[in-house]
Design a protein around this motif. Structure first.
Motif, short mmCIF file in Angstrom:
data_model
loop_
_atom_site.label_atom_id
_atom_site.label_comp_id
_atom_site.label_asym_id
_atom_site.label_seq_id
_atom_site.Cartn_x
_atom_site.Cartn_y
_atom_site.Cartn_z
N ILE A 369 -57.44 -35.64 22.11
CA ILE A 369 -56.79 -36.76 23.15
C ILE A 369 -57.76 -36.87 24.29
N LEU A 370 -58.07 -37.90 24.62
CA LEU A 370 -58.68 -38.04 26.23
C LEU A 370 -57.89 -39.17 26.95
N CYS A 371 -57.30 -38.93 28.07
CA CYS A 371 -56.72 -39.92 28.63
C CYS A 371 -57.69 -40.68 29.75
N VAL A 372 -57.77 -41.86 29.74
CA VAL A 372 -58.48 -42.51 30.61
C VAL A 372 -57.72 -42.50 32.02
N ALA A 379 -53.49 -41.43 36.86
CA ALA A 379 -53.90 -40.29 36.36
C ALA A 379 -53.03 -38.93 36.48
N PHE A 380 -51.98 -38.85 37.55
CA PHE A 380 -51.27 -37.99 37.57
C PHE A 380 -50.33 -38.07 36.44
N ALA A 381 -49.82 -39.34 35.87
CA ALA A 381 -49.05 -39.64 34.86
C ALA A 381 -49.70 -39.08 33.57
N ALA A 382 -50.87 -39.39 33.50
CA ALA A 382 -51.67 -38.77 32.35
C ALA A 382 -51.85 -37.17 32.30
N LEU A 383 -51.86 -36.67 33.43
CA LEU A 383 -51.89 -35.34 33.63
C LEU A 383 -50.56 -34.45 33.18
N GLU A 384 -49.51 -35.47 33.52
CA GLU A 384 -48.19 -34.72 33.01
C GLU A 384 -48.19 -35.08 31.48
N VAL A 394 -51.94 -29.33 21.38
CA VAL A 394 -52.77 -30.37 21.21
C VAL A 394 -53.83 -30.15 21.95
N LYS A 395 -55.23 -30.27 21.61
CA LYS A 395 -56.53 -30.22 22.52
C LYS A 395 -56.69 -31.73 23.29
N ALA A 396 -56.07 -31.84 24.61
CA ALA A 396 -56.08 -32.98 25.16
C ALA A 396 -56.66 -32.66 26.78
N ASP A 397 -57.07 -33.89 27.33
CA ASP A 397 -57.88 -33.87 28.70
C ASP A 397 -57.73 -34.95 29.35
N VAL A 398 -57.88 -35.24 30.71
CA VAL A 398 -57.83 -36.44 31.49
C VAL A 398 -59.25 -36.75 32.04
#
Length: 458
Positions: A369-372, A379-384, A394-398
């Motif tokens: 998962i990559l958050c735009v 970005a803070f919501a994405a980081l949450e 889950v392998k995820a990043d922002v």
């Protein structure tokens, strides 16, 4: 001008993709080691020189990387030795340690040092790099990983049978079907040397014979002559260079040839026991074949010897090998401890899997998962969201900065990311996040308050 950086010949840098592929091999091999009851150990990357030198034959000794003593290492060398310019005299004065050449001799040293802590028979596996000052070429490196499984404290031939099964299990799991496990016995080679009248030249005979697939009959004959083996002896051995037929047929020929050699007959008996047992048990995908020219130049082998060839059509040296050593620990003072072991040539196995396109497609998906990044609040919501995903494995990043969307999507494509998450200003107001499937191109919206629904869909 700064000097252009480089690395030593025979060494390599590894990219994230290459590391992922190597770990795929490591994990499969390690899984089967553990299934077969082997336990892990590790030893230092360098040993005292006296531990390694003299254990691999003259050719092996020349390939050991020596480590210079620290400080002014020439200070202790007297002028007489220095002026002779004889490396055999000078080296012990300036180098007391060396990089390990393989994992077997360090393992023997380990067994002797820890004999009171070990339960025999001791089954160990070891996955670590080794170093050899060899001439680099395809599939041959100066720094490479070995992956060994050994059993010490048992002279039962059931161990040899089990090691054949271990090879077969690993190669089957890697989908590397059609590998050939070549099998011979040093007692047979000793018997051959005896019946042709070259008993005193056994080491020279086996070292030359082991090069048959590399330098051919003519090259082997030339080297044997140079080592003092007579033309008559070589003539008697020549039919063995092209011994063919089924395993049973070859065993009959060997039994007849070696009927006057007690050691040779013992070797044929051992080989027959292993071959018949494996044939009865069956193999999943590998082939087992006698190769009477297989010698493996290492001096410490005394019984069965193994070597694994890649499937036909793949030009590659051996991808595994090993054998029985009846008294390797004796060189360190512990007598009569028999052992047998095999090694997987992980770097060569990697090249074979690459050539045959056998690595799973998903192996390069290091990020799921990559958050735009649309700005600080988003970005803070994405980081949450990413924090919650990571807690669930889950392998995820922002993406770290709010640059153009095109650049972020290009990064996702290069990383082979299957899902991109969008949390823009409107999604933030609605408490939503949008998931774009990069392969299909469709999108789906989920609630930030119900991340578990998205996780369940993965």
């Amino acid at each position: 001008m700064a000097q252009k950086p480089s690395i030593p010949k025979g060494t390599r840098d590894f990219s994230p993709s290459e590391i992922a592929k190597r770990n795929y091999i490591f994990d499969i091999v390690k899984k089967h080691f553990q299934t077969f009851g082997f336990q892990p150990i590790e030893t230092p990357s360098f040993e005292n020189s006296q531990t390694l030198m003299g254990k691999y034959g003259d050719e092996g000794d020349r390939l050991i990387f020596k480590i210079l003593n620290s400080g002014d290492y020439l200070n202790k060398v007297n002028d007489e030795v220095y002026q002779q310019k004889d490396s055999s005299l000078l080296t012990p004065k300036i180098s007391e340690k060396a990089l390990r050449y393989d994992l077997t001799v360090p393992f023997a040293r380990y067994v002797v040092m820890h004999q009171n802590e070990i339960d025999f028979p001791f089954k160990r596996y070891q996955i670590q790099p080794v170093w050899r000052a060899d001439r680099p070429q395809k599939g041959r490196f100066r720094e490479f990983f070995q992956c060994d499984a050994d059993v010490v404290g048992s002279d039962s031939l059931l161990q040899e049978i089990e090691l054949v099964q271990l090879y077969d299990a690993v190669f089957t799991n890697l989908k590397l079907t059609g590998a050939t496990i070549k099998l011979n016995n040093r007692k047979i080679l000793a018997g051959i040397a005896e019946v042709i009248g070259a008993k005193e030249r056994l080491i020279d005979f086996t070292v030359a014979l082991d090069k048959l697939d590399k330098i051919g009959v003519e090259g082997v004959t030339k080297e044997m002559l140079e080592k003092g083996i007579s033309e008559d002896a070589i003539q008697k051995a020549t039919p063995l260079f092209s011994l063919a037929g089924t395993n049973t047929e070859q065993l009959k020929v060997l039994a007849e040839l070696l009927k006057d050699s007690e050691e040779g007959k013992k070797g044929v008996e051992e080989l027959t026991f292993i071959i018949k047992a494996v044939e009865k048990l069956g193999l999943q995908s590998a082939n087992l074949a006698i190769d009477v020219t297989l010698a493996r130049g290492l001096n410490y082998y005394t019984g069965a010897i193994f070597e694994v060839a890649a499937p036909s059509g793949v030009k590659m040296g051996s991808i595994g090998g090993g054998g029985r050593y009846d008294d390797l620990t004796g060189i360190f003072g512990l007598k009569d401890v028999s052992g047998v072991g095999i090694s997987f040539g992980l770097d060569r196995i990697y090249l074979v899997l690459e050539e045959l396109n056998l690595f799973p497609e998903e192996i390069n998906k290091s990020l799921e998962i990559l958050c735009v990044n649309f700005g600080d609040n988003e970005a803070f919501a994405a980081l949450e969201l990413v924090t919650e995903l990571r807690k669930n494995g889950v392998k995820a990043d922002v993406y770290p900065s709010a640059v153009k969307m095109q650049k972020q999507m290009k990064y996702a494509n290069k990383r082979n990311v299957p899902y991109v998450v969008l949390i823009g200003e409107q999604e933030l107001l609605n408490g939503d996040f949008v998931v774009k499937n990069m392969e299909k191109g469709d999108q789906q919206t989920y609630k930030l308050s119900n991340v578990s629904e998205f996780i369940a869909s993965l």
